[in-house]
Every structure is written in C-alpha cells, then in structure tokens.
Design an enzyme around this catalytic site. Structure first.
Site, PDB file in Angstrom:
ATOM      1  N   SER A  47     -21.214 -11.693   1.510  1.00 59.43           N
ATOM      2  CA  SER A  47     -20.038 -12.495   1.167  1.00 59.43           C
ATOM      3  C   SER A  47     -18.739 -11.703   1.309  1.00 59.43           C
ATOM      4  CB  SER A  47     -20.159 -13.022  -0.265  1.00 59.43           C
ATOM      5  OG  SER A  47     -20.348 -11.946  -1.162  1.00 59.43           O
ATOM      6  N   ALA A 103     -18.087  -9.107   3.218  1.00 55.44           N
ATOM      7  CA  ALA A 103     -17.770  -8.840   4.629  1.00 55.44           C
ATOM      8  C   ALA A 103     -17.157 -10.081   5.273  1.00 55.44           C
ATOM      9  CB  ALA A 103     -19.029  -8.428   5.383  1.00 55.44           C
ATOM     10  N   ALA A 104     -17.703 -11.259   4.952  1.00 51.04           N
ATOM     11  CA  ALA A 104     -17.184 -12.491   5.549  1.00 51.04           C
ATOM     12  C   ALA A 104     -15.733 -12.734   5.109  1.00 51.04           C
ATOM     13  CB  ALA A 104     -18.072 -13.675   5.157  1.00 51.04           C
ATOM     14  N   LEU A 138     -25.980 -11.459   0.840  1.00 53.63           N
ATOM     15  CA  LEU A 138     -25.729 -12.332   1.988  1.00 53.63           C
ATOM     16  C   LEU A 138     -24.394 -12.019   2.671  1.00 53.63           C
ATOM     17  CD1 LEU A 138     -27.027 -15.837   0.800  1.00 53.63           C
ATOM     18  CD2 LEU A 138     -28.232 -14.066   2.062  1.00 53.63           C
ATOM     19  N   ASP A 154     -22.780  -5.415   7.995  1.00 55.92           N
ATOM     20  CA  ASP A 154     -22.276  -6.717   7.539  1.00 55.92           C
ATOM     21  C   ASP A 154     -21.029  -7.161   8.310  1.00 55.92           C
ATOM     22  OD1 ASP A 154     -24.126  -6.142   5.581  1.00 55.92           O
ATOM     23  OD2 ASP A 154     -22.907  -6.996   3.974  1.00 55.92           O
TER      24      ASP A 154
HETATM   25  O1  PMV Z   1     -26.540  -6.209  -0.343  1.00 54.70           O
HETATM   26  P1  PMV Z   1     -25.683  -5.946   0.865  1.00 54.70           P
HETATM   27  O2  PMV Z   1     -25.541  -7.140   1.762  1.00 54.70           O
HETATM   28  O3  PMV Z   1     -24.392  -5.298   0.517  1.00 54.70           O
HETATM   29  O4  PMV Z   1     -26.484  -4.909   1.782  1.00 54.70           O
HETATM   30  C1  PMV Z   1     -26.633  -3.565   1.452  1.00 54.70           C
HETATM   31  C2  PMV Z   1     -27.387  -2.920   2.549  1.00 54.70           C
HETATM   32  C3  PMV Z   1     -27.671  -1.437   2.345  1.00 54.70           C
HETATM   33  O5  PMV Z   1     -28.400  -1.012   3.497  1.00 54.70           O
HETATM   34  C4  PMV Z   1     -28.547  -1.218   1.118  1.00 54.70           C
HETATM   35  C5  PMV Z   1     -26.414  -0.613   2.204  1.00 54.70           C
HETATM   36  C6  PMV Z   1     -25.556  -0.585   3.436  1.00 54.70           C
HETATM   37  O6  PMV Z   1     -24.327  -0.414   3.305  1.00 54.70           O
HETATM   38  O7  PMV Z   1     -26.090  -0.692   4.558  1.00 54.70           O
END
Ligand code: PMV
Length: 338
Positions: free
Chosen positions: A119, A121-122, A117, A164
């Site tokens: 977190s 990045a936020a 979700l 994100d």
């Molecule tokens: O789980 P998260 O929110 O860190 O998302 C990862 C998303 C991926 O596409 C798998 C990796 C990325 O950095 O885009």
C-alpha cells in the site's frame, strides 16, 4: 487537478530472501491507491486520506510532516498520509526543481494498509507521478520507480527493497535482484488473497530473520533455498506463453513452489497462526498452492486457484477478515484524469 492510480502487489516468491541479494518475483494486483493532486498558491501541503474501512481525515502542514498531528487514526493510515506522502512531495519538488511547491492531496486506497500488499509503495508511486505531472514535469517510468524507491528508503530508514515500488510503477510480474529490476512476461495467474485484518512489523520481522541467519547456518541455507525456488519459478514463468491463459500444469507447479516457499518462510519464523490457518484453508479448498505474502507476522496470504473454492472457503474461515480475487494488474501507474 491530476489524478493518478498505482497498484498494490503480492509476492509470488522471494520476500525476505530478497534482502540478502536473492531474486524475488512480486506481481502487481488490481487493487489500487489513487492520489489526486492540486497545486496550491502557498507552500503548504494538505493531505486528506481514506481507505475502505475508515472515514477520511485531513492534515495540513507547512514545512514538514515530522510534527505528527494528533488525530485518532491507525498508525499505518497516518504514516501513509504524512510520512509517505511527505517523502513523495519532496521527490516531486526535487524532480521538478520547485522546492516551494505546495499541494492539496487526496489519497484513496483500496489496498489494506501495512498488510504485505504494497500500500505505501502504491501511494508513493501515484503521489510522485501526480505531483510531477501537476507541476508540468512528468517523469519517465524508470525515474519514477527510482524516486519512489528513494522515498520509501528515506521513510523506512534504509529498510526497503526496490520490489514494491518497481512493481507498482511497471505493473505485471517483475523480477528484482538487488538494484537489478526487470519485467517478466507472464500469463495472468488466478490469485486469491486472504487478509487476517492485522499487520506485521516489517522492521522487526526482517531483524528476526537476520538474527537467525547470523546464528544458524541452516537459516542461511534456508534463505539460499528460497532463492532456488524463485529461480525455478521464474524459469517456469518465462517458459510459458504470456498471451494465453496459464496451463493447469503451470499453475500446479507454481503452486507447489509457493507451498515450499511458505514452509521455508515459516521455518524462518515469519508466519503466524492466522496466516497458517488461512494457508491451510486455501489448500484444503483445493488451491494449487498458498503462502504468506510480504513481511509476514500477520496480514495477507496469496493462493492460486482458478475456481471459486478458495475464496469461498476463506470467507468462512474465522481468522480471515477479507478474501478477494486479485487480477494481475498488467498496467502499473496510470493517469486517471488531468
Ligand atoms: O510487507 P511488505 O510488502 O513491506 O514486504 C516486505 C518484504 C521484505 O522482503 C520482508 C522486506 C523488503 O523490503 O524486501
């Protein structure tokens, strides 16, 4: 004292494929990380962190957070409080040309940690914004998104897309393709989130997909097909009236595309038993569509349902620890108090 909040996100479409240059559409949700910053007289950084499920803890360091303090808290929370906050502090010091600035920082998050979700990045977005404002050098949103991406990139050893951090900064639905990021005008979608209480290892999951893609043409084709789903979903979204509520037809079509997207992610090996169980619980409750969100392996699913049925059903699903409705956060990073 400067207080800034920034939203988490769900992926409507496109995680994993975005790593190979396909587009993705993350959407900011009304679950926020709030960061409070107070400049200090010395160059130390003191971080106090808590999330919904844990009692707070505090760490203080002088030069770098590399020497991890020995505190008994889960790694994602410690990472949020040290690695990500430290990277945010570095970006703020550089942006404000204040290399010795010290801060007292409080992190308070409503976003389950490490569960897809957004977190971290936020925390990074709110942290850089609060610290630069506290130093009297506020950044425009593009620079903030860019610096937040750099911070995540540093902490995650280059394993970060812009999705994100851009989404958390700008809010709403966004489109990310490589370095190209833009906002999409979309109607508010009826998201429901189910969280299994766990987390996947993003680095490991990304590496697993890469290995399949290297060895099987069908895996490479699957990734391209996810790109096709994203492009189709994007055209549906941009064709809709952003002011009005979403039509039942639009939600139905987006839901179908989410189901297709989940099937392809599953084929790439990034779903899990609990994620699949939650996806099926949502579909059987009448959701228009459901898929895992983020890296997978555990963590969260996102479903579309304008009624209460999916949320209720998820609450009674053994594999689901928490279910909640997640409004689209049209506002990204936000100054709460100064
Ligand atoms: O789980 P998260 O929110 O860190 O998302 C990862 C998303 C991926 O596409 C798998 C990796 C990325 O950095 O885009």
């Amino acid at each position: 004292m400067t207080v800034v909040s920034a939203p988490g996100k769900v992926y409507l479409f496109g995680e994993h494929a975005v790593v190979y240059g396909e587009p993705a559409v993350p959407c900011a949700i009304e679950r926020r990380a709030t960061v409070t910053v107070e400049p200090r007289a010395d160059s130390h950084v003191r971080v106090e962190a808590q999330d919904l499920t844990l009692d707070g803890f505090a760490v203080e360091y002088a030069d770098s957070a590399d020497d991890r303090p020995d505190v008994d808290v889960p790694k994602p929370l410690l990472d949020a409080a040290t690695g990500y906050v430290d990277a945010a502090v570095e970006q703020a010091r550089e942006a404000a040309d204040a290399p010795d600035a010290g801060f007292d920082i409080e992190v308070d998050s409503e976003i389950p940690l490490g569960a897809g979700l957004g977190s971290s990045a936020a925390v990074v977005v709110a942290g850089i914004d609060a610290a630069t404002r506290a130093l009297g050098e506020p950044l425009d949103r593009r620079e903030l998104a860019d610096r937040a991406y750099q911070a995540e990139y540093d902490v995650q050893d280059g394993q970060a897309s812009r999705a994100d951090t851009f989404c958390s900064t700008m809010g709403g639905a966004v489109r990310v393709e490589g370095d190209d990021c833009s906002r999409l005008a979309t109607p508010a979608l009826p998201f429901v989130v189910g969280f299994d209480g766990g987390a996947g290892d993003t680095g490991q999951l990304v590496a697993g997909v890469r290995s399949l893609r290297d060895r099987y043409e069908v895996a490479a084709d699957t990734i391209e097909s996810i790109g096709d789903i994203v492009r189709k979903g994007e055209s549906l979204l941009t064709g809709a009236d952003p002011g009005g509520g979403p039509s039942a037809e639009l939600i139905g079509e987006l839901g179908e595309l989410m189901n297709l997207n989940h099937g392809l992610l599953s084929a790439l090996g990034v779903s899990s038993r609990s994620l699949d169980t939650m996806v099926w619980a949502a579909r059987e409750a009448g959701a228009d569509g459901a898929k895992l969100t983020g890296a997978g392996g555990g963590g969260c699913i996102v479903a579309l349902d304008a009624t209460d049925e999916t949320e209720t059903s998820l609450q009674y699903t053994t594999d689901c620890e928490q279910a909640f409705r997640a409004e689209l956060a049209t506002e990204g990073v936000r100054l709460e108090d100064e």
